[in-house]
Design a protein around this motif. Sequence first.
Motif, mmCIF file in Angstrom:
data_model
loop_
_atom_site.group_PDB
_atom_site.id
_atom_site.type_symbol
_atom_site.label_atom_id
_atom_site.label_comp_id
_atom_site.label_asym_id
_atom_site.label_seq_id
_atom_site.Cartn_x
_atom_site.Cartn_y
_atom_site.Cartn_z
ATOM 1 N N THR A 39 65.354 22.791 20.847
ATOM 2 C CA THR A 39 64.925 21.421 21.118
ATOM 3 C C THR A 39 63.411 21.355 21.330
ATOM 4 O O THR A 39 62.726 20.431 20.861
ATOM 5 N N SER A 40 62.859 22.344 22.034
ATOM 6 C CA SER A 40 61.402 22.387 22.269
ATOM 7 C C SER A 40 60.649 22.509 20.950
ATOM 8 O O SER A 40 59.621 21.864 20.739
ATOM 9 N N HIS A 45 57.502 20.113 16.498
ATOM 10 C CA HIS A 45 57.379 19.757 15.078
ATOM 11 C C HIS A 45 57.227 18.253 14.886
ATOM 12 O O HIS A 45 56.394 17.802 14.091
ATOM 13 N N ASN A 46 58.056 17.484 15.587
ATOM 14 C CA ASN A 46 57.990 16.036 15.421
ATOM 15 C C ASN A 46 56.649 15.485 15.907
ATOM 16 O O ASN A 46 56.094 14.548 15.321
ATOM 17 N N GLY A 103 62.934 20.804 6.002
ATOM 18 C CA GLY A 103 64.005 19.838 6.235
ATOM 19 C C GLY A 103 63.805 18.983 7.469
ATOM 20 O O GLY A 103 64.736 18.330 7.918
ATOM 21 N N ILE A 104 62.593 18.988 8.023
ATOM 22 C CA ILE A 104 62.353 18.234 9.255
ATOM 23 C C ILE A 104 62.053 16.773 8.943
ATOM 24 O O ILE A 104 62.442 15.882 9.685
ATOM 25 N N ILE A 105 61.360 16.541 7.844
ATOM 26 C CA ILE A 105 60.944 15.175 7.476
ATOM 27 C C ILE A 105 61.684 14.740 6.216
ATOM 28 O O ILE A 105 62.013 15.574 5.360
ATOM 29 N N ARG A 170 59.795 9.633 13.872
ATOM 30 C CA ARG A 170 59.474 10.807 14.722
ATOM 31 C C ARG A 170 59.593 10.423 16.207
ATOM 32 O O ARG A 170 60.040 11.223 17.033
ATOM 33 N N ASP A 171 59.145 9.185 16.540
ATOM 34 C CA ASP A 171 59.253 8.750 17.943
ATOM 35 C C ASP A 171 60.719 8.700 18.383
ATOM 36 O O ASP A 171 61.067 9.088 19.511
#
Length: 850
Positions: A39-40, A45-46, A103-105, A170-171
């Motif tokens: 999670t951290s 990343h976000n 794969g984050i965005i 992202r928020d």
Amino acid sequence: MPATSRYFKWINILLPVALLGVVGLSLLGVSTARRAAITSDQIAHNFVIREDVRAALSALKDAETGERGFLITGLDEYLVPYHAGLTKVEHYLVQLRSHCDAGIIDTGRLATLENLIAEKCTELEETIAARREGPDAEAFVRAKDIVATDRGRQLMDSIRDVSEIIIAKRDEELELLQVQAAAHETRHDITISMALLLTLGTFVAATMLTNLERTGRRRTEAKLDVEQARMLAIVDASMDAVVAVDHHANIIVLNPTAESLFQTTEEALTGKPFTDLIAPRFHNDFAMAMKLSTDSEGVRMQVRNGNIIHGLNSRGDEFPAVAVVSRALVDNQPLFTVMLKDVTERETGRIRMREQAAILSRIRDSIHIRDLDDRIQLWNDGAEQLYGWTEDEALGRLGSELIPGSSTMSEAEILQWVLADGVWVGERNVRARDGTELIVESRRSLIVDEHGEPSSQLIISIDVTDDKRREQAKRRSQRLESIGTLASGIAHDLNNVLTPITMGAKLLRRNNSDQQRSGLIDTITASADRGASMIRQLLSFAGGTSGPRENVDMQELIVETCSILNHTLAQTITVQSFVDKSLWQILGDSTELSQVLMNLAINARDAMPDGGSITFEAENITIDDDVARTELSPGRYVRVSVADTGTGMTNETLERIFDPFYTTKGQGKGTGLGLATCLGIVKTHEGTMTVDSEVGRGTTFAFYLPSLPDRTEEPVDELTERLPADHGEHILIVDDELAILQMLQATLESYGYKVITAEGGAAAITLFEQRNAEIDLVIVDMMMPDVDGTQVMQKFREIRTDLKIIASSGLKKPAYGEQGIEGSNAFLSKPYSDEQLLQIVRRVLSSSAS
């Protein structure tokens, strides 16, 4: 069973359970720690993605600012921030792609953002390229037209929208991750408590899990420290001034750009009110922006809705800037970030643009630009005033539809001319919006793009409608003046011509001696010839065209002009002439040359209101290589001069005497076309004209005409030239006047010709179809009511191509330089004498057919 045994039994039972519980709790703690670490990482990343998107957007704005500075000024130094901004944009896009690969965005949104940024970069390059090409003013207008399409603003709005969507996503992720992190922490605390209650082993396991958690937190903190350092580096590298302000509106941080902009240091301003950095009249605007940022759900507000505020540097000098206030919460306290952009150059450019627009608006001439498809791209106030269409109504419309008109060339032909030569100048009859007919003098110039290819045409037009109408009125006035002068002289001479004819015809009825009858006949013949000459002159003048070039005896023209003037001028003016008796002949138009003599005499009359004398002189002169005379080549010339004893002219008048429409006469007394017409006639005869004048001493106009070559052959006996040999040729005469047929038949038969007559064209065609083989020559009148002469000659040529034809008319004349009308071998102008008739007949019969 002993209690101890039971205890150990329970221990043996509970211990495995406790051990299992400890192991289970340990595994649960490890799992919770791992999820907390993930999670951290996701939080980090976000956060990085959100800041990279904002940094890319800020860098793109920097590039756009550099591009606008270059468009306004044309200076390459403004392209430095432009290229730097594009480089940063690409850097941040590369980082975002790496997050996309992980794969984050969302791949689709990032691709959309990249495409919009690429399209925006292309638009920036196009405007920069347009600004580089051609003269500064034209390049500026082209770049302005590209910017005016609003395409760049729309792209930036789309980029902001996509960026805000990514940032908002992202928020949302960060809020969710924070909730998950809190849940992990709670679950971990419960696990530790349970482990402490179970066994020491669970305490050890909890201790181990705690250590793992602490390690994860340290890693997260380390990452946060790295991101914080990165953000500080980005802020420091920003091309805009960035100032952090606390909730008391005191300054906390200044980036290097802000230090340079305000010409101070961060240490000197830390803790001081932000209002020290802006002009006092804008303090309320900044306070309102901070309040709105705090109260509003949004966190970003522009000061004065994007209008300019004025900052203050350390010396107290003001400079224009655009300010944006952003708000964030730190420890539940608002932290404001103020970003300022120095727009001094932009405002200077806007001032220049406004000045240029004002200058263009003040130009009274009509100026507009059309592309090669005829669509209007620019429309100034002069065009609006001339044609009645406003700029909004004109832009994008077809010029040929908005300004319908005509000229000797079509729009397509004019465009081809412009493309070939780069410029076209001419007059056009156009119609304004309200239907008013206008005459405009237009100049079209070709405009090329950055590759040198034609792109549009600049059209500058001047309204010359009133000038043209005045010119036409002056020409009519001059023509009427000439007609009046000529008519008065002709009327007197016609009376003189008719008197001896009338009297002589009556006397011939009486019984007179042969000598008296011969004299009367000579008088009647001479009077008739003189009347025919005057009729020819009147017809030529009325038709506005000159007759064919022929041998002209200037002595006869001067005598005729003097005769007319003696009967028309006041008795206080005497007319005299001095002509060389051996004056050479010239090749010219007697009607035009008579007009020259008459115009010069009228000017002389007007220069002598109290009377005086007009003197005509003519002499032969030879110009060789050693004699310098303006516009004359070596050779033989006839010099004709017209001198008066009038008031003379000043040097200023002499310099403009041949200018069209220049006149020294009063209103309604002259058009200023007389001398210009005289000079034009003389030049068409390959001659020139001079003038000598002195105030109070009179004026002398002289013109020089090239003479015909000197004939060296022996003179021909007049009787031999006049009488043709009798070979008995058959001649067909075609005319609709019976009297002319009878006179021609009698004349030709008296000299031995065999004559056939046909009254009218239709009868002639029928007769010729039956007897064409025996006919050697045809004399055809061109003006007949049933079938005209042209049709008769065409029909005759179809039957016999070798037929010899003489065309005759009192109105039609051959083209200049031609012996006859098309389809004929010669031309016989009415009225004519028997000598002229017989000479032309003999010449045509003795020559080969056309």
